[in-house]
Design a protein around this motif. Structure first.
Motif, short mmCIF file in Angstrom:
data_model
loop_
_atom_site.label_atom_id
_atom_site.label_comp_id
_atom_site.label_asym_id
_atom_site.label_seq_id
_atom_site.Cartn_x
_atom_site.Cartn_y
_atom_site.Cartn_z
N GLY A 95 0.93 -1.23 -0.14
CA GLY A 95 -0.08 0.09 0.15
C GLY A 95 0.73 1.21 0.15
O GLY A 95 0.64 2.08 0.76
N ASP A 116 0.61 -1.53 -4.70
CA ASP A 116 -0.71 -0.63 -4.34
C ASP A 116 -1.83 -1.04 -5.63
O ASP A 116 -1.24 -1.58 -6.39
N ASP A 140 -4.06 -5.58 -6.11
CA ASP A 140 -4.83 -5.66 -4.76
C ASP A 140 -4.25 -6.45 -3.79
O ASP A 140 -3.83 -7.79 -4.37
N LEU A 141 -3.88 -5.78 -2.71
CA LEU A 141 -2.94 -6.94 -1.40
C LEU A 141 -3.74 -8.16 -1.26
O LEU A 141 -3.20 -8.90 -1.00
C1 LIG Z 1 -3.23 5.96 4.07
S1 LIG Z 1 -2.58 5.67 2.56
C2 LIG Z 1 -0.83 5.32 2.93
C3 LIG Z 1 -0.03 5.47 1.69
C4 LIG Z 1 1.63 5.03 2.05
N1 LIG Z 1 1.98 3.97 2.68
C5 LIG Z 1 2.20 6.23 3.08
O1 LIG Z 1 2.47 6.17 3.99
O2 LIG Z 1 2.18 7.44 2.37
C6 LIG Z 1 -3.18 3.93 2.17
C7 LIG Z 1 -2.69 3.28 1.12
O3 LIG Z 1 -3.00 1.91 0.90
C8 LIG Z 1 -3.54 1.23 -0.32
N2 LIG Z 1 -4.43 0.35 -0.22
C9 LIG Z 1 -5.26 0.24 0.68
N3 LIG Z 1 -5.90 -1.05 0.51
C10 LIG Z 1 -5.19 -1.58 -0.43
C11 LIG Z 1 -5.44 -3.09 -1.11
N4 LIG Z 1 -6.25 -3.96 -0.83
N5 LIG Z 1 -4.42 -3.17 -2.07
C12 LIG Z 1 -3.52 -2.57 -2.32
N6 LIG Z 1 -3.48 -1.29 -1.93
C13 LIG Z 1 -4.20 -0.74 -0.89
C14 LIG Z 1 -4.05 2.72 -0.78
O4 LIG Z 1 -4.46 2.68 -2.19
C15 LIG Z 1 -3.38 3.65 -0.21
O5 LIG Z 1 -2.00 4.22 -1.38
#
Ligand SMILES: C[S@@+](CC[C@H](N)C(=O)[O-])C[C@H]1O[C@@H](n2cnc3c(N)ncnc32)[C@H](O)[C@@H]1O
Length: 277
Positions: A95, A116, A140-141
């Motif tokens: 993510g 992501d 998707d994770l």
């Molecule tokens: C609050 S942001 C944090 C981004 C980064 N880790 C940071 O600290 O700046 C949450 C991130 O998790 C990703 N995310 C949430 N659920 C996800 C999933 N099921 N699969 C892939 N990415 C996911 C979102 O797209 C987003 O970019």
């Protein structure tokens, strides 16, 4: 220049808050923290920052920026520690949003993987060029096919910063068990908050995404007990705000630190490290 659009009210939009927080923190508390990329990235995004700009001098908002910075500093600390023993390991940013923690830890030998959703990776690809030994995966994770592209043979450290709050408890558990099964000797680091913390801090974000009950979502009140999912996983936890650094830095005042202490103790903000035997 055409800007890269982030849609409102999506999980993907949540990447803006920590990114902007890192930019703000670099401006307000440069002795504590600097992120050279964050400002450049914010300028190149097609996103209305005016709401965030309005709040930027408020005490609480500054505290939010400190949260984003401390989280990244904690992750960097854990990754560098792991790399001391496994210098050729793969660092996997789960993510990743527009975060460049992997690069900040690069020792010239490790590999870096960022995962992501496809729309986020597409924006990321346009804004941040992949360097040597770095790969972005659009997936998707919860669809574990991304793991087939992650080589853990020289060690692997996964980290998820601000990500698991959007997962159901069971989803985090299944993901962790899958990682521990595939990557013996690997490690996962992620932040969590307790139930009260999740309710308070995520209220607005979750509401915008039409999630009004945090009940099934992932929170951790007591890391060692709540994360005791397998005998083959060792769990360690530290305070998110003050567990790694004392935050004694110019511009960071007594009230910030008092709130940081309450965040760790009352909201149960923590950084958890799970080592896979
Ligand atoms: C609050 S942001 C944090 C981004 C980064 N880790 C940071 O600290 O700046 C949450 C991130 O998790 C990703 N995310 C949430 N659920 C996800 C999933 N099921 N699969 C892939 N990415 C996911 C979102 O797209 C987003 O970019």
């Amino acid at each position: 220049m055409e800007k890269n659009k982030i849609e409102k009210n999506t999980v993907q939009e949540t990447l803006i808050v920590p990114l902007y927080g890192r930019k703000m923190c670099s401006e307000k508390f440069p002795e504590l923290y600097t992120d050279v990329f964050a400002e450049r990235l914010c300028n190149r995004l097609d996103y209305d920052f005016s709401e965030l700009e309005k709040k930027k001098n408020s005490f609480l908002y500054q505290f939010g920026a400190l949260e984003a910075a401390m989280r990244q500093l904690d992750m960097i600390w854990e990754i560098k520690e792991y790399l001391k023993k496994h210098p050729k390991a793969t660092i996997v940013n789960l993510g990743c949003g527009l975060d460049e923690t992997g690069k900040a830890c690069d020792n010239g030998l490790c590999n870096i993987v960022n995962v992501d959703f496809p729309d986020v990776i597409s924006v990321r690809n346009q804004l941040i060029s992949e360097q040597n030994r770095e790969k972005n995966i659009a997936c998707d994770l919860k669809d574990y096919s991304w793991m087939e592209e992650v080589d853990g043979s020289n060690g692997v450290i996964f980290f998820a910063a601000g990500v698991f709050h959007y997962f159901k408890k069971e989803e985090v558990k299944l993901l962790v068990l899958e990682l521990s099964k595939r990557y013996s000797g690997g490690c996962l680091v992620f932040d969590s908050v307790g139930k009260m913390g999740l309710k308070l801090m995520m209220k607005k974000i979750l509401k915008n995404m039409d999630i009004d009950d945090v009940g099934g979502y992932f929170y951790v009140n007591n890391p060692r007990e709540d994360l005791n999912w397998s005998e083959k996983i060792n769990v360690n936890s530290k305070g998110y705000m003050l567990g790694y650094y004392d935050m004694k830095s110019p511009g960071v005042n007594f009230l910030h630190r008092l709130l940081a202490n309450a965040g760790d103790k009352v909201m149960k903000m923590s950084i958890n490290r799970m080592d896979f035997e």
